[in-house]
Design an enzyme around this catalytic site. Structure first.
Site: not given
Ligand code: RIB
Ligand code: CA
Length: 312
Positions: A241
């Site tokens: 992500h």
């Molecule tokens: O849902 C994914 C996000 O939530 C990413 O930033 C992961 O690191 C968590 O913080």
């Protein structure tokens, strides 16, 4: 002239690679890293952020402790994804660099208010509590920011924490609501996009084969990080992500989306933290967010590998 940024983060393996990408990119000047409770408690995110800076050989980076819990809710963490340490998968040495004394939200306010208007970009990789605190302390701060680029939310992909909500927004929906209406240009990188940037054995092997320390360390972190999503989604890899936030700043041409309205559900427990994104323009609500859905996946991985290969 490098683009000045503040990274707000809850490392987390994916946060770690985002921080490495930023520190490896001379186009960006990391003014500071503010840590927030999220994937793991604050006591661990502050250690993890410094571990990653030292992995990059950047002990000069200023790291700040921010909020240990959401604005008005109990903290929810995600050790089930990231492991107990938050950086399971590769053993990084305990940090030697010190935390800064100033509170994260105070650093954000001071930095943004003292910089020329529209110069500082906030890169938010975790729950938005620190930004929420900063905006509550200084209501004019939002309008002074160049941009907020955040990883969070989802619409077509639903949620990853509840059927309706993505983790970063779910943890602190009140803070997210403040951010959506703070007056800064907001660019959102949701699950709809990050579920396209999946790791693979070939990608992880490329990191493992790098003739430096950062590559194999990243491979270890990714090996651990992907296992949860592979089991959960049956996908071939895990969605990486957070580095998308930094990659967007470096190569915006890799991304596409549209300016739409996004509101945050803060009342219903069933849909708490849902990003109600008006992608089809069915309301006349203010268009407050550039919502990204498209990414050049190959370009993303090429950029990430190229840059991390330049680190020690
Ligand atoms: O849902 C994914 C996000 O939530 C990413 O930033 C992961 O690191 C968590 O913080
Ligand atoms: Ca994160």
């Amino acid at each position: 002239m490098a683009r000045p940024i503040i990274i707000d983060t809850d490392p987390g393996q994916d946060d770690a690679l985002a921080i490495l990408l930023a520190l490896a990119s001379p186009e960006l000047e990391v003014l500071g890293i503010t840590c927030v409770a999220g994937n793991v408690p604050l006591a661990r995110t502050t250690v993890n952020a410094r571990k990653v800076c030292e992995l990059a050989g950047r002990q000069d980076t200023r790291v700040f402790a921010g909020a240990s819990e959401p604005l008005s809710r109990a903290l929810v963490t995600a050790e089930y994804v990231h492991g107990k340490t938050g950086l399971d998968g590769y053993e990084l040495p305990e940090p030697t660099m010190a935390l800064q004394d100033q509170a994260g939200a105070d650093f954000i306010v001071e930095t943004v208010m003292n910089a020329p208007a529209n110069t500082v970009t906030l890169c938010a990789l975790g729950p938005l509590t620190n930004l929420g605190l900063a905006l509550k302390a200084e209501r004019t701060m939002g309008a002074r920011l160049r941009e907020i680029v955040l990883m969070g939310g989802g619409l077509f992909e639903g949620g990853n924490t509840t059927p309706a909500a993505e983790f970063n927004i779910y943890v602190d929906p009140e803070a997210a609501d403040l951010v959506m209406h703070c007056g800064a240009p907001v660019t959102m990188i949701p699950l709809d996009l990050t579920h396209q940037t999946l790791t693979s054995d070939a990608i992880i092997d490329d990191f493992r084969a790098m003739p430096n320390h950062t590559g194999p360390a990243s491979a270890g972190l990714l090996d651990f990080f992907e296992r949860f999503d592979v089991e959960k989604y049956g996908s071939q890899g895990g969605p990486l992500h957070d580095p998308n936030v930094i990659a967007f700043l470096l190569k915006p041409e890799l991304y596409g989306g549209r300016l739409i309205n996004v509101e945050i559900e803060t009342s219903s427990e069933l849909t708490r933290g849902m990003t109600v994104a008006d992608w089809w323009g069915v309301t006349d609500r203010v268009k407050n967010v550039t919502y990204l859905r498209d990414v050049d996946v190959e370009g993303y991985w090429t950029l990430l590998k190229e840059r991390l290969a330049t680190l020690r």
